[in-house]
Design an enzyme around this catalytic site. Structure first.
Site, PDB file in Angstrom:
ATOM      1  NE  ARG A 239      -2.944   2.060  -1.756  1.00 29.33           N
ATOM      2  CZ  ARG A 239      -1.838   2.611  -1.252  1.00 29.33           C
ATOM      3  NH1 ARG A 239      -1.579   2.506   0.048  1.00 29.33           N
ATOM      4  NH2 ARG A 239      -1.000   3.270  -2.032  1.00 29.33           N
ATOM      5  CG  HIS A 243       0.820  -1.201  -2.622  1.00 29.34           C
ATOM      6  ND1 HIS A 243       0.009  -0.988  -3.712  1.00 29.34           N
ATOM      7  CD2 HIS A 243       1.690  -2.177  -2.978  1.00 29.34           C
ATOM      8  CE1 HIS A 243       0.381  -1.797  -4.694  1.00 29.34           C
ATOM      9  NE2 HIS A 243       1.393  -2.531  -4.273  1.00 29.34           N
ATOM     10  CE1 TYR A 252       2.011   5.890  -0.099  1.00 24.02           C
ATOM     11  CE2 TYR A 252       3.704   4.468   0.817  1.00 24.02           C
ATOM     12  CZ  TYR A 252       2.424   4.641   0.323  1.00 24.02           C
ATOM     13  OH  TYR A 252       1.559   3.581   0.267  1.00 24.02           O
TER      14      TYR A 252
END
Length: 348
Positions: A239, A243, A252
């Site tokens: 990805r 998200h 993160y």
């Protein structure tokens, strides 16, 4: 690990030149759709959106393996897969604006998108069991992310599929992250594909950024499923973005993730380079695809914007078979409430 790009010529693959170009076309469509949807969300056109940039090769390759009679059980991030399987762009945009998917006029074998994580997996197993009972040749392709494998629904669904020989391919896109949780914090299993052993069927892995390899392996998995042998297919992809539009991956995720280049590289660029190297793709075709895609996107946005908003009382229509006095009372209250809100908005 199954792979075509970098290891085989197009001629040696199981994909024709015509389909290879169709796959490229659908990858461009998916990429441009993702870019436009993200831009629309940022201007308030829809409340939220889950980008899938970097996963186009995986999803488009898998969609091209589906037969017309097969069922696709999607989730919120499988938009590229749905587009390549024939779902109109406007349908997906309308869903993101709150419209029900069952109102679409397409007749494809596609379930509504599942937004809660992993809830679609037991449904897919049940759909496969129903196909067996009806002596059908249908196979089911159930899309899920690696985060779904940490949910109880995953284990229950795969267990049912294994026990009852449901013709299901559990197509797991392992993009490395379940929102902010990396794969190694989710499971101690060395691969996700290996989890299939616990349920009595095969697990396989594929280079998810190689659409030709995904197309080949998914087709083989669907054929096994039609013989009542479920398969867990782990597609290794990445990805590239957030998200969802409410996520900030920089909090993160290190841009220098310890992953091989084939997994983090842009799948569209990689595939285009491969096709040019094979002598089957030129600038004229690329320009034609871009122009067609832009026109399709404009039509889709116009369709979504011109679709009238449903009346508040319509929320009950697909729920109740017959009207009742209590239902009529609730419908009238909703419509009166909506009228009051409209008047307040005008007064402002």
């Amino acid at each position: 690990m199954h792979r075509v790009i970098g290891e085989s010529s197009l001629e040696d693959s199981r994909v024709s030149v015509e389909e290879a170009l169709e796959i490229y076309h659908d990858m461009v469509r998916a990429r441009r759709f993702d870019e436009r949807a993200l831009a629309l969300q940022r201007r308030g056109w829809m409340s939220g959106y889950p980008p899938f940039r970097g996963q186009e090769g995986s999803q488009v390759g898998a969609a091209h393996a589906l037969a017309e009679t097969d069922w696709l059980v999607p989730t919120y991030r499988s938009n590229a897969m749905q587009l390549a399987h024939g779902v109109p762009m406007s349908d997906i945009l309308l869903f993101r604006r709150g419209y029900p998917e069952y109102a679409s006029d397409h007749d494809l074998n596609v379930f509504p998108q599942a937004v809660p994580i992993a809830t679609q997996i037991p449904h897919a197993a049940g759909l496969g069991m129903a196909a067996n009972d009806g002596d059908s040749e249908e196979a089911i392709c159930c899309y899920l992310g690696d985060g779904a494998t940490s949910e109880g629904d995953f284990h229950e669904g795969l267990n049912f599929a294994g026990v009852f020989d449901a013709p299901v391919v559990f197509f797991c896109e392992n993009n490395g992250w379940a929102i902010s949780t990396p794969r190694e914090r989710q499971t101690a299993s060395d691969t996700i594909a290996r989890k299939a052993e616990a349920y009595g069927f095969d697990g396989v892995r594929v280079d998810g950024n190689d659409p030709l390899a995904v197309r080949e392996l998914t087709e083989a998995a669907l054929e096994r499923a039609r013989e009542e042998n479920p398969v867990l297919l782990e597609s290794l992809t990445y990805r590239q973005g957030a998200h969802t539009t409410s996520d900030d991956p920089s909090r993160y995720r290190d841009e220098a993730d310890d992953l091989p280049e084939w997994r983090t590289a842009d799948p569209l660029e990689r595939y285009e380079d491969y096709l040019r190297g094979e002598g089957v793709l030129d600038d004229a075709f690329v320009e034609e695809v871009e122009e067609e895609t832009e026109a399709e996107l404009e039509d889709a946005v116009e369709t979504a914007e011109s679709t009238p908003a449903p009346e508040p009382g319509e929320v009950f229509d697909p729920v109740y078979a017959e009207s009742t006095p209590r239902l009529d009372e609730q419908r009238a209250w909703l419509e009166a409430f909506a009228e009051r809100e409209e008047l307040r908005e005008l007064e402002r």
